[in-house]
Design a protein around this motif. Structure first.
Motif, PDB file in Angstrom:
ATOM      1  N   PHE A 156      68.343  70.736  15.503  1.00  0.00           N
ATOM      2  CA  PHE A 156      66.950  70.440  15.350  1.00  0.00           C
ATOM      3  C   PHE A 156      66.550  69.330  14.206  1.00  0.00           C
ATOM      4  O   PHE A 156      65.598  68.533  14.655  1.00  0.00           O
ATOM      5  CB  PHE A 156      66.348  71.803  14.838  1.00  0.00           C
ATOM      6  CG  PHE A 156      64.552  71.703  14.855  1.00  0.00           C
ATOM      7  CD1 PHE A 156      63.983  72.339  16.077  1.00  0.00           C
ATOM      8  CD2 PHE A 156      63.916  71.319  13.935  1.00  0.00           C
ATOM      9  CE1 PHE A 156      62.539  72.544  15.921  1.00  0.00           C
ATOM     10  CE2 PHE A 156      62.681  71.377  13.730  1.00  0.00           C
ATOM     11  CZ  PHE A 156      62.016  71.748  14.955  1.00  0.00           C
ATOM     12  N   VAL A 162      60.869  67.277  18.701  1.00  0.00           N
ATOM     13  CA  VAL A 162      61.037  68.275  19.611  1.00  0.00           C
ATOM     14  C   VAL A 162      60.024  68.899  20.075  1.00  0.00           C
ATOM     15  O   VAL A 162      58.987  69.282  19.737  1.00  0.00           O
ATOM     16  CB  VAL A 162      61.579  69.534  18.522  1.00  0.00           C
ATOM     17  CG1 VAL A 162      61.944  70.725  19.405  1.00  0.00           C
ATOM     18  CG2 VAL A 162      62.819  69.013  17.725  1.00  0.00           C
ATOM     19  N   VAL A 164      57.745  70.921  22.700  1.00  0.00           N
ATOM     20  CA  VAL A 164      57.681  72.035  23.381  1.00  0.00           C
ATOM     21  C   VAL A 164      56.277  72.425  23.951  1.00  0.00           C
ATOM     22  O   VAL A 164      55.315  71.165  23.736  1.00  0.00           O
ATOM     23  CB  VAL A 164      57.800  73.243  21.905  1.00  0.00           C
ATOM     24  CG1 VAL A 164      59.054  73.160  21.465  1.00  0.00           C
ATOM     25  CG2 VAL A 164      56.596  73.367  21.054  1.00  0.00           C
ATOM     26  N   THR A 174      51.930  69.707  25.834  1.00  0.00           N
ATOM     27  CA  THR A 174      53.089  69.461  25.304  1.00  0.00           C
ATOM     28  C   THR A 174      52.838  68.878  23.975  1.00  0.00           C
ATOM     29  O   THR A 174      52.247  67.815  24.026  1.00  0.00           O
ATOM     30  CB  THR A 174      53.850  68.669  26.428  1.00  0.00           C
ATOM     31  OG1 THR A 174      53.998  69.355  27.563  1.00  0.00           O
ATOM     32  CG2 THR A 174      55.250  68.328  25.839  1.00  0.00           C
ATOM     33  N   ASP A 176      54.776  67.687  19.867  1.00  0.00           N
ATOM     34  CA  ASP A 176      55.983  67.520  19.097  1.00  0.00           C
ATOM     35  C   ASP A 176      55.826  68.683  17.930  1.00  0.00           C
ATOM     36  O   ASP A 176      54.910  68.519  16.945  1.00  0.00           O
ATOM     37  CB  ASP A 176      56.315  66.131  18.572  1.00  0.00           C
ATOM     38  CG  ASP A 176      57.335  66.118  17.450  1.00  0.00           C
ATOM     39  OD1 ASP A 176      58.338  66.925  17.677  1.00  0.00           O
ATOM     40  OD2 ASP A 176      57.344  65.183  16.505  1.00  0.00           O
ATOM     41  N   CYS A 177      56.856  69.335  17.703  1.00  0.00           N
ATOM     42  CA  CYS A 177      56.884  70.504  16.739  1.00  0.00           C
ATOM     43  C   CYS A 177      57.977  70.030  15.376  1.00  0.00           C
ATOM     44  O   CYS A 177      57.960  70.625  14.400  1.00  0.00           O
ATOM     45  CB  CYS A 177      57.223  71.794  16.935  1.00  0.00           C
ATOM     46  SG  CYS A 177      58.989  72.162  17.535  1.00  0.00           S
ATOM     47  N   ARG A 178      58.628  69.105  15.733  1.00  0.00           N
ATOM     48  CA  ARG A 178      59.593  68.709  14.679  1.00  0.00           C
ATOM     49  C   ARG A 178      58.750  67.968  13.514  1.00  0.00           C
ATOM     50  O   ARG A 178      59.098  68.178  12.337  1.00  0.00           O
ATOM     51  CB  ARG A 178      60.534  67.528  15.308  1.00  0.00           C
ATOM     52  CG  ARG A 178      61.579  66.968  14.343  1.00  0.00           C
ATOM     53  CD  ARG A 178      62.158  67.783  13.742  1.00  0.00           C
ATOM     54  NE  ARG A 178      63.165  67.305  12.548  1.00  0.00           N
ATOM     55  CZ  ARG A 178      62.907  67.257  11.386  1.00  0.00           C
ATOM     56  NH1 ARG A 178      61.565  67.869  10.831  1.00  0.00           N
ATOM     57  NH2 ARG A 178      63.628  66.686  10.317  1.00  0.00           N
ATOM     58  N   ASP A 213      56.795  78.292  18.142  1.00  0.00           N
ATOM     59  CA  ASP A 213      57.072  76.906  18.481  1.00  0.00           C
ATOM     60  C   ASP A 213      58.454  76.251  18.040  1.00  0.00           C
ATOM     61  O   ASP A 213      59.228  75.990  18.981  1.00  0.00           O
ATOM     62  CB  ASP A 213      55.946  75.963  18.064  1.00  0.00           C
ATOM     63  CG  ASP A 213      54.511  76.224  18.662  1.00  0.00           C
ATOM     64  OD1 ASP A 213      54.439  76.716  19.662  1.00  0.00           O
ATOM     65  OD2 ASP A 213      53.530  76.235  17.827  1.00  0.00           O
ATOM     66  N   THR A 216      61.077  77.967  19.955  1.00  0.00           N
ATOM     67  CA  THR A 216      61.430  77.550  21.325  1.00  0.00           C
ATOM     68  C   THR A 216      62.034  76.239  21.363  1.00  0.00           C
ATOM     69  O   THR A 216      62.829  76.173  22.002  1.00  0.00           O
ATOM     70  CB  THR A 216      59.797  77.436  21.845  1.00  0.00           C
ATOM     71  OG1 THR A 216      59.178  78.610  22.041  1.00  0.00           O
ATOM     72  CG2 THR A 216      60.191  76.905  23.249  1.00  0.00           C
ATOM     73  N   GLY A 217      61.833  75.464  20.252  1.00  0.00           N
ATOM     74  CA  GLY A 217      62.446  74.329  20.294  1.00  0.00           C
ATOM     75  C   GLY A 217      63.990  74.555  20.199  1.00  0.00           C
ATOM     76  O   GLY A 217      64.820  73.819  20.449  1.00  0.00           O
ATOM     77  N   LEU A 221      66.236  73.351  23.100  1.00  0.00           N
ATOM     78  CA  LEU A 221      66.589  71.821  22.853  1.00  0.00           C
ATOM     79  C   LEU A 221      67.826  72.042  22.025  1.00  0.00           C
ATOM     80  O   LEU A 221      68.708  71.299  21.814  1.00  0.00           O
ATOM     81  CB  LEU A 221      65.584  71.199  22.424  1.00  0.00           C
ATOM     82  CG  LEU A 221      64.480  70.951  23.367  1.00  0.00           C
ATOM     83  CD1 LEU A 221      63.367  70.121  22.623  1.00  0.00           C
ATOM     84  CD2 LEU A 221      64.764  70.199  24.718  1.00  0.00           C
TER      85      LEU A 221
END
Length: 258
Positions: A156, A162, A164, A174, A176-178, A213, A216-217, A221
């Motif tokens: 991660f 990432v 989600v 959609t 990015d949670c990164r 979230d 989920t990532g 992923l």
């Protein structure tokens, strides 16, 4: 009684109705917790329970003007339904000064078990929401080994983004949670609890990134094997120290004030 609850049908004042003309002379900031089964309490349900607690505690709460006066209560940074939390915040306006310790005791007595008042301080001014820049979460992953969790966490953190999906008010989105993740690591206590525990610090961006979230990532992923529902608990919410990845106490200024 009229629509605003201020007079009877005969036009005489109702002594039990709130008086929206009384000025706010003190604002108090309140930290409360959602524990045990109360983690499933929605924000709307908590707000109703909190208003009932204020009435039971006979606090001199201020009210708005108009046909339907509302108590002067503001909430900031509410956690998602299903997450436990030790760091939820609200601010109330009173028409008569009170000792914060007395307010804490009265509200804690009036609220249901599991909705617990942790701290009350006098507001030093400014917007409470501006201080809630990040949250620290502890996420328990039942039946997930610390080794599998570390592998997924490394994957991660190595990614630039990432993506989600989450259903929001305007439909499926959609994002990015990164970028919002300031720190993500496997808690060293994991080996003694029979499950992996993640230590997560997440910045409050738009849209807000929640623990689910990030999970989920990690699952979709980064190959994290999850069979049972994780349990997320927010331990802190407040100012973000970007350099050290820590979350401070938003009530510190009010607590330290003379």
């Amino acid at each position: 009684m009229s629509n605003d609850g201020s007079t009877t049908l005969e036009g005489t004042p109702n002594p039990e109705a709130p008086n929206p003309q009384l000025p706010i002379v003190q604002k108090l900031r309140i930290r409360y917790a959602k524990r045990g089964r109360m983690r499933f309490t929605s924000h709307r349900d908590f707000a109703r329970a909190f208003e009932r607690a204020i009435r039971r505690a006979a606090l001199p709460i201020g009210h708005s003007s108009g046909y339907t006066p509302h108590p002067k209560i503001s909430y900031a940074g509410a956690s998602p339904t299903g997450a436990a939390s030790e760091a939820e915040f609200a601010e109330i306006g009173l028409t008569r000064p009170m000792e914060p310790a007395d307010v804490r005791a009265a509200l804690d007595e009036a609220l249901p078990d599991g909705l617990d008042v942790v701290d009350v301080v006098v507001s030093p001014g400014g917007a409470l929401a501006d201080l809630l820049q990040a949250s620290r979460w502890s996420i328990e992953l039942p039946d997930v080994s610390p080794e599998d969790a570390r592998t997924a966490v490394e994957a991660f953190l190595a990614r630039d983004e990432v993506l989600v999906e989450r259903m929001m008010k305007r439909g499926l989105r959609t994002f990015d949670c990164r970028a919002a993740v300031v720190r993500l690591a496997v808690d060293p206590r994991a080996g003694t609890h029979g499950c992996a525990i993640l230590d997560l610090v997440v910045r409050h961006d738009t849209p807000s990134v929640r623990p689910d979230d990030v999970i989920t990532g990690l699952r979709t992923l980064c190959g994290l094997p999850i069979e049972k529902a994780p349990l997320a608990t927010r331990s802190d919410q407040g100012p973000l120290d970007e350099q050290h990845g820590t979350v401070g106490d938003p009530l510190a200024t009010g607590r330290d004030a003379p």
